[in-house]
Design a protein around this motif. Structure first.
Motif, PDB file in Angstrom:
ATOM      1  N   UNK A 115     -39.456  11.387 -13.038  1.00 21.85           N
ATOM      2  CA  UNK A 115     -40.541  11.755 -12.128  1.00 21.85           C
ATOM      3  C   UNK A 115     -40.941  13.221 -12.341  1.00 21.85           C
ATOM      4  N   UNK A 116     -39.952  14.123 -12.390  1.00 21.02           N
ATOM      5  CA  UNK A 116     -40.235  15.552 -12.574  1.00 21.02           C
ATOM      6  C   UNK A 116     -40.904  15.825 -13.913  1.00 21.02           C
ATOM      7  N   UNK A 117     -40.335  15.262 -14.987  1.00 20.79           N
ATOM      8  CA  UNK A 117     -40.847  15.566 -16.321  1.00 20.79           C
ATOM      9  C   UNK A 117     -42.215  14.949 -16.570  1.00 20.79           C
ATOM     10  N   UNK A 118     -42.452  13.754 -16.051  1.00 24.20           N
ATOM     11  CA  UNK A 118     -43.777  13.146 -16.232  1.00 24.20           C
ATOM     12  C   UNK A 118     -44.834  13.919 -15.456  1.00 24.20           C
ATOM     13  N   UNK A 119     -44.550  14.228 -14.200  1.00 21.03           N
ATOM     14  CA  UNK A 119     -45.518  14.955 -13.396  1.00 21.03           C
ATOM     15  C   UNK A 119     -45.789  16.335 -13.993  1.00 21.03           C
ATOM     16  N   UNK A 120     -44.727  17.019 -14.422  1.00 25.22           N
ATOM     17  CA  UNK A 120     -44.893  18.334 -15.041  1.00 25.22           C
ATOM     18  C   UNK A 120     -45.732  18.228 -16.322  1.00 25.22           C
ATOM     19  N   UNK A 274     -33.993  26.722 -10.559  1.00 22.76           N
ATOM     20  CA  UNK A 274     -32.625  26.704 -11.081  1.00 22.76           C
ATOM     21  C   UNK A 274     -31.590  26.258 -10.053  1.00 22.76           C
ATOM     22  N   UNK A 275     -31.962  26.230  -8.777  1.00 26.68           N
ATOM     23  CA  UNK A 275     -31.016  25.803  -7.741  1.00 26.68           C
ATOM     24  C   UNK A 275     -30.998  24.284  -7.553  1.00 26.68           C
ATOM     25  N   UNK A 276     -31.940  23.574  -8.173  1.00 29.38           N
ATOM     26  CA  UNK A 276     -31.964  22.128  -8.003  1.00 29.38           C
ATOM     27  C   UNK A 276     -30.758  21.501  -8.699  1.00 29.38           C
ATOM     28  N   UNK A 277     -30.090  20.613  -8.016  1.00 25.63           N
ATOM     29  CA  UNK A 277     -28.858  20.026  -8.528  1.00 25.63           C
ATOM     30  C   UNK A 277     -29.020  18.572  -8.952  1.00 25.63           C
ATOM     31  N   UNK A 278     -29.954  17.839  -8.330  1.00 24.94           N
ATOM     32  CA  UNK A 278     -30.065  16.405  -8.601  1.00 24.94           C
ATOM     33  C   UNK A 278     -30.495  16.123 -10.032  1.00 24.94           C
ATOM     34  N   UNK A 279     -31.444  16.871 -10.544  1.00 21.11           N
ATOM     35  CA  UNK A 279     -31.895  16.731 -11.934  1.00 21.11           C
ATOM     36  C   UNK A 279     -32.210  18.125 -12.453  1.00 21.11           C
ATOM     37  N   UNK A 280     -31.172  18.885 -12.795  1.00 20.39           N
ATOM     38  CA  UNK A 280     -31.390  20.283 -13.162  1.00 20.39           C
ATOM     39  C   UNK A 280     -32.292  20.446 -14.385  1.00 20.39           C
ATOM     40  N   UNK A 281     -33.108  21.488 -14.350  1.00 18.48           N
ATOM     41  CA  UNK A 281     -33.988  21.822 -15.460  1.00 18.48           C
ATOM     42  C   UNK A 281     -33.188  22.681 -16.439  1.00 18.48           C
ATOM     43  N   UNK A 282     -33.154  22.283 -17.712  1.00 19.99           N
ATOM     44  CA  UNK A 282     -32.392  23.066 -18.679  1.00 19.99           C
ATOM     45  C   UNK A 282     -33.023  22.932 -20.068  1.00 19.99           C
TER      46      UNK A 282
END
Length: 490
Positions: A115-120, A274-282
């Motif tokens: 969801x995050x990567x597609x929307x981004x 960087x504080x997101x834990x459920x699906x961290x961005x890296x």
């Protein structure tokens, strides 16, 4: 003796229950536990699916090993299924995960990361010009360069030049990483070779997912060799090392107030979240995302343009009619997005090639995450949905004379282009449809008009052009590599 008879009867009852397909499931091939149904036939997968469609209708199943695959041949049923949240995930297959656990990027991920990567990605590609006039100049530049390179082989039979891959790749790679390849860059040729090798052996990669029990009965080294697991891991690391290098280079030169491209924007967002834990961005996720967008944004467009060149070389009447429209409407200038509405026949040709070629013959698979009803049947959790696009694109319910190449089918009685047609899904449908569809349509229009303004295509003298797909490459329709004869236009 009576004990032996009773045990035999009990064994037969148990065996019957094991072999019996549960009530309420779609018709189709069930087969044996652990093995499923393994056909003894020389027919390829598409031919077998065509037989099953004729026998069972628009929805049927095929248990392959331990996997229950459900195949859909109805356009409306596919739209319904692929818009349901319980059918959005990809299967946990090596083909999708690419040996990562969990999958990274956008093509193969599930849940919040997808969801995050597609929307981004959608937001960034739109901001960078996807579907907008500000990207037109970049596409025109690559299209002009391609036409120039193609002119060099005019007058002699030759394959479609490597310049096509360079030009198309440069459009998406400029948006993602602010970089360009030149025609002598060995990295892009290496990518092509890796891609070809990967898909030539793709069927073996599925073995451990369909027959997971082989890991129990065979030694690990044999399983790895049989299923090409070391090859997949080696390919993955070779590709990811390149995309990781680009990410590192971008990080070293980034202006956080003025991101140049998608990679820059991801690095900025990664710091903010960087504080997101459920699906961290890296950064490893970014490397996979960059790889997904690069290959999805180049391979399919390159193959579609090859099919366009082949179909028009094989159909000179269509080519001449399209060139007449190009000459009349553009009068020697380069096409823009605004010209599409004035060039219905060119649009019709592109769409007819998309229909006939059906690049993703059975689409990308969707995992059913909870029991559902579809087409009047029970589809159990864990089943794998497949949209048989190639069948729908040649279904007489949606298309008159479906096996004929007829761009005119896309025009109404007044000669206007009709874009919305039932039974057309080259970019899939639903919430996981191709996120680069708008970019692909833009590129196909500008590359096609620019090339055919300058050049004509024909079969080499004494030969014919075969616009069919390569039968030796399963799952995806890839054009057959062959010579074409290019001539310069006045």
């Amino acid at each position: 003796m009576w004990v032996e008879v009773a045990l035999l009867l009990l064994l037969l009852v148990i065996l019957k229950q094991l072999l019996k397909k549960p009530e309420g499931l779609p018709p189709g091939r069930w087969g044996l536990p652990l093995f499923g149904y393994i056909p003894l036939t020389s027919k390829n997968l598409e031919e077998q699916l065509d037989d099953l469609h004729k026998q069972h209708g628009d929805v049927y199943l095929w248990r392959m090993g331990t996997q229950v695959l459900v195949f859909l041949h109805d356009y409306h049923m596919i739209k319904e299924a692929y818009n349901k949240p319980e059918n959005l995930d990809r299967p946990d297959w090596l083909f999708f995960r690419f040996t990562e656990n969990p999958a990274l990027g956008v093509q193969s991920t599930n849940g919040i990361r997808w969801h995050n990567n597609r929307r981004f990605s959608l937001r960034q590609l739109r901001d960078l010009g996807m579907g907008k006039s500000k990207l037109v100049g970049a596409v025109q530049e690559q299209a002009q360069w391609l036409a120039k390179e193609m002119k060099k082989q005019a007058g002699k039979p030759a394959p479609i030049p490597h310049a096509l891959s360079v030009a198309v790749s440069n459009v998406i790679w400029q948006m993602v990483g602010s970089r360009q390849f030149d025609i002598t860059d060995p990295k892009l040729k290496e990518f092509q070779d890796i891609n070809d090798e990967f898909f030539e052996g793709v069927t073996r990669i599925f073995i451990p997912n369909f027959f997971p029990w082989i890991k129990i009965i065979l030694p690990g080294p044999i399983v790895k060799k049989l299923c090409k697991q070391d090859f997949v891991r080696r390919v993955k690391e070779k590709l990811i090392d390149y995309f990781k290098t680009v990410v590192v280079e971008n990080r070293a030169t980034i202006d956080r107030d003025n991101p140049r491209d998608l990679i820059d924007s991801y690095l900025v967002e990664m710091e903010e979240r960087k504080e997101e834990l459920e699906a961290p961005w890296h950064e490893r996720d970014l490397a996979f995302l960059s790889m997904d967008l690069f290959f999805a944004g180049s391979n399919t467009t390159v193959d579609t343009l090859k099919f366009i060149f082949y179909y028009l070389a094989a159909n000179p009447r269509v080519q001449a009619k399209m060139q007449a429209e190009i000459d009349r409407e553009l009068a020697g200038v380069l096409a823009t997005l605004e010209d599409r509405s004035r060039m219905p026949y060119t649009e019709a040709v592109i769409h007819e090639v998309l229909r006939m070629s059906s690049l993703t013959a059975i689409g990308l698979q969707h995992l059913v995450t909870k029991d559902i009803q579809l087409g009047g049947y029970n589809i159990p959790k864990g089943s794998i949905l497949n949209a048989v696009a190639v069948s729908i694109h040649h279904d007489p319910r949606y298309w008159k004379d479906p096996h004929q190449f007829l761009p005119e089918r896309w025009l109404d009685e007044e000669g206007r282009f009709v874009s919305k047609k039932e039974g057309f899904l080259p970019f899939s449908v639903g919430k996981r449809n191709c996120l680069g569809e708008t970019l692909a349509r833009m590129e196909l229009f500008i590359f096609t008009t620019t090339v055919f303004q300058n050049l004509s295509f024909a079969a080499p003298p004494g030969k014919t052009i075969n616009p069919s797909h390569d039968p030796d490459k399963p799952l995806f329709h890839v054009p057959i590599s062959q010579d074409v004869f290019i001539t310069l236009r006045e």
